[in-house]
Design an enzyme around this catalytic site. Structure first.
Site, PDB file in Angstrom:
ATOM      1  N   GLU A 145      32.676  35.874  30.562  1.00  0.00           N
ATOM      2  CA  GLU A 145      31.435  35.443  31.358  1.00  0.00           C
ATOM      3  C   GLU A 145      30.170  35.857  30.583  1.00  0.00           C
ATOM      4  OE1 GLU A 145      31.824  36.940  35.340  1.00  0.00           O
ATOM      5  OE2 GLU A 145      33.822  35.498  35.546  1.00  0.00           O
ATOM      6  N   ASN A 167      35.519  33.499  27.616  1.00  0.00           N
ATOM      7  CA  ASN A 167      36.128  32.892  28.777  1.00  0.00           C
ATOM      8  C   ASN A 167      34.904  32.650  29.663  1.00  0.00           C
ATOM      9  OD1 ASN A 167      38.376  32.193  30.677  1.00  0.00           O
ATOM     10  ND2 ASN A 167      37.900  34.125  31.651  1.00  0.00           N
ATOM     11  N   HIS A 209      37.492  28.153  38.701  1.00  0.00           N
ATOM     12  CA  HIS A 209      37.119  28.572  40.103  1.00  0.00           C
ATOM     13  C   HIS A 209      36.361  27.517  40.837  1.00  0.00           C
ATOM     14  CE1 HIS A 209      38.752  32.495  39.642  1.00  0.00           C
ATOM     15  NE2 HIS A 209      38.162  32.745  38.474  1.00  0.00           N
ATOM     16  N   GLU A 211      41.778  30.577  35.214  1.00  0.00           N
ATOM     17  CA  GLU A 211      41.591  31.151  36.554  1.00  0.00           C
ATOM     18  C   GLU A 211      41.444  30.172  37.510  1.00  0.00           C
ATOM     19  OE1 GLU A 211      38.779  34.159  36.586  1.00  0.00           O
ATOM     20  OE2 GLU A 211      39.243  34.765  34.454  1.00  0.00           O
ATOM     21  N   ASP A 232      41.534  28.052  40.746  1.00  0.00           N
ATOM     22  CA  ASP A 232      41.799  28.042  42.239  1.00  0.00           C
ATOM     23  C   ASP A 232      40.889  27.096  42.692  1.00  0.00           C
ATOM     24  OD1 ASP A 232      39.507  29.675  42.293  1.00  0.00           O
ATOM     25  OD2 ASP A 232      40.424  31.497  42.522  1.00  0.00           O
TER      26      ASP A 232
END
Ligand code: XIL
Length: 502
Positions: A169, A210, A246, A274, A276
């Site tokens: 990030e 990432n 996300h 990641e 979701d």
């Protein structure tokens, strides 16, 4: 109705049949199946992904790696990411004092289950220990703390971690660098330094940057793109870019595939790290169907880009997702529900990976919506000689059920010793559970649960996964239940729908 898998390990012995028989109205059949035969019952994500040259991964919580949670993680996924256990605050909570227990547990689990590990994460602005964020460091001191940390952690797992999220990030939404501890003290060179330190500590690990909200094209993704381009031009060791994924229901970026491809064209691997897809709770059938399409679309994007190594879901079960804690009123973001039942999203993934089975997809229209029950079976605890199980029977039909039985077999010798909320009896391998007087009626859409204790022996090894890959013996053989049709129709698994015979 159709077969419908759980994430239960393939090839478990003692497969059983759970059937509803007829105390007037219902018959749910569970046919005993030989080891491995249940493979035909449903997709196995890791195998499907492997056939596409990809992995399918999940983030996990190390402390939960037992029972059904571990069974699903180890059987359905071939990559694993520790959700928190490799972050700085977890491994070095006070200066010079390391705690590797959680991280080791995940790595050991991965090795025991033929899984790759994504190391997550070395340099991030969040989940740092107080001694680090509260210290007053010169730039040189901070740089050394950072590179020492990388050397220690990457070195510990050298050869055991396939991909490292080295920097996490680093960007603001507008594509400028985030004003993190690292950036404000060290400037953008902290990223190249981190990558170089990681390469030196494990030359074989693939090193990633990432971030989130970089999944589609846009200012933030452009920031990452320009960074990677410039790192490559300078010869800095960078192997891949992770796109966290996300996402919000119905908002998979239409540019996702093109975005992954443009990074791949820079000469790096890409991965969805990641994934979701959150929705407003409570989840409706329409939302779950949309979520299926969304999971499928994201997986499609990875499948379509040859340099996309794989997809990792950020928790495979809604009971282990960070979303409800962080996004008010949101959740149901993963492919399995809180009871470990595969959701439509799970089938969206499987279909994207080439699964053509037509069974068990709860997202499909029910061929006979006026009848039907689902039967869910969960081992809630187990110890070396015993176990406790819970069974839920849900009436998915539009009329009430009056009187029910569930029947299954334990051909590997498990014995039921006592039950509650049903009369549970066993004769040989065959177990029958009949309604108690007070729960005979299950209204349309309603459900009842019953439970029981049993004994088992820990001696039975799990059969090999495939002819070429032997699996380690499991901790224990579970009293697996396969839901099956009443007369030899394909075997089913926990969470399946059951049959209503009359
Ligand atoms: C999350 C974990 O899942 C939570 O348990 C924890 O409380 C906060 O962090 N981006 C990341 C992950 O890179 O490390 C975050 O994980 C989710 C967002």
């Amino acid at each position: 109705m159709k077969p419908h898998p759980s994430g239960r390990p393939r090839g478990i012995r003692g497969a059983a049949a759970l059937g509803l028989a007829a105390a007037g109205a219902l018959l749910v059949g569970l046919a005993a199946t030989p080891s491995g035969a249940a493979d035909a019952a449903g997709p196995v994500l890791r195998d499907l992904a492997q056939a596409q040259g990809k992995y399918y991964g999940t983030a996990v919580t190390a402390s939960k790696l037992n029972g059904t949670y571990a069974d699903i993680a180890g059987s359905q996924f071939n990559s694993i990411t520790p959700g928190n256990e490799m972050k700085w605050e977890s491994v070095e909570p006070s200066r010079g004092t390391y705690n590797w227990s959680g991280a080791d547990a995940v790595v050991n689990f991965a090795q025991a289950h033929d899984m790759e590990v994504r190391g997550h994460t070395l340099v991030w602005h969040s989940q740092l220990p107080g001694w680090l964020t509260g210290g007053s460091w010169t730039a040189d001191q901070l740089r050394t703390l950072m590179t020492d940390h990388i050397t220690t952690e990457v070195g510990r797992y050298q050869g055991k971690i396939t991909h490292w999220d080295v920097v996490n990030e680093p960007f603001n939404e507008d594509g400028t660098f985030r004003q993190s501890l690292w950036y404000t003290k060290l400037g953008p060179s902290y990223i190249a330094d981190a990558l170089r330190a990681a390469r030196a500590a494990d030359p074989d690990a693939k090193l990633y940057l990432n971030d989130y909200n970089t999944d589609g094209t846009g200012a933030k993704s452009d920031g990452m793109y320009n960074l990677v381009k410039s790192l490559k031009a300078q010869g800095v060791p960078i192997d891949g870019v992770g796109f966290q994924g996300h996402l919000i229901l119905g908002q998979v970026p239409s540019t996702m595939k093109a975005n992954l491809q443009r990074f791949a064209d820079l000469g790096v691997d890409v991965a969805v790290t990641e994934l979701d897809i959150r929705m407003t709770l409570p989840a409706t059938d329409a939302e779950l169907a949309q979520q299926k399409a969304d999971y499928r679309a994201v997986t499609d994007a990875c499948v379509a880009v040859s340099r996309c190594r794989g997809v990792t879901v950020w928790g495979f079960t809604d009971s282990d997702s960070w979303i409800p804690d962080v996004f008010d009123g949101q959740g149901a973001a993963t492919p399995y529900d809180e009871g470990y039942r595969p959701k439509p999203a799970y089938y969206g993934i499987a279909e994207s990976l080439g699964w053509t089975g037509d069974g068990g997809d709860p997202g499909d229209p029910d061929p006979d919506p006026t009848t039907g029950c689902t039967v869910g079976y969960t081992v809630t605890s187990q110890w070396n000689t015993g176990f406790t199980a819970n069974v839920t029977v849900k009436n998915t039909g539009s009329s009430p059920v009056n009187g029910w039985q569930v029947a299954w077999a334990y051909p590997s010798g498990q014995r039921v010793t006592s039950g509650w909320n049903a009369t549970v009896t066993q004769s040989g391998a065959q177990v029958t559970a009949a309604n108690a007087p007070y729960n005979a009626t299950i209204g349309a859409g309603g459900s009842v649960s019953f439970g029981f204790n049993g004994t088992w022996s820990g001696a039975t090894p799990r059969p090999p996964r495939s002819p070429s890959t032997a699996r380690p013996a499991p901790r224990a053989e579970r009293p697996a239940v396969r839901l099956g049709g009443p007369d030899g129709t394909p075997p089913r698994r926990p969470g399946d729908r059951a049959w209503k015979s009359a």
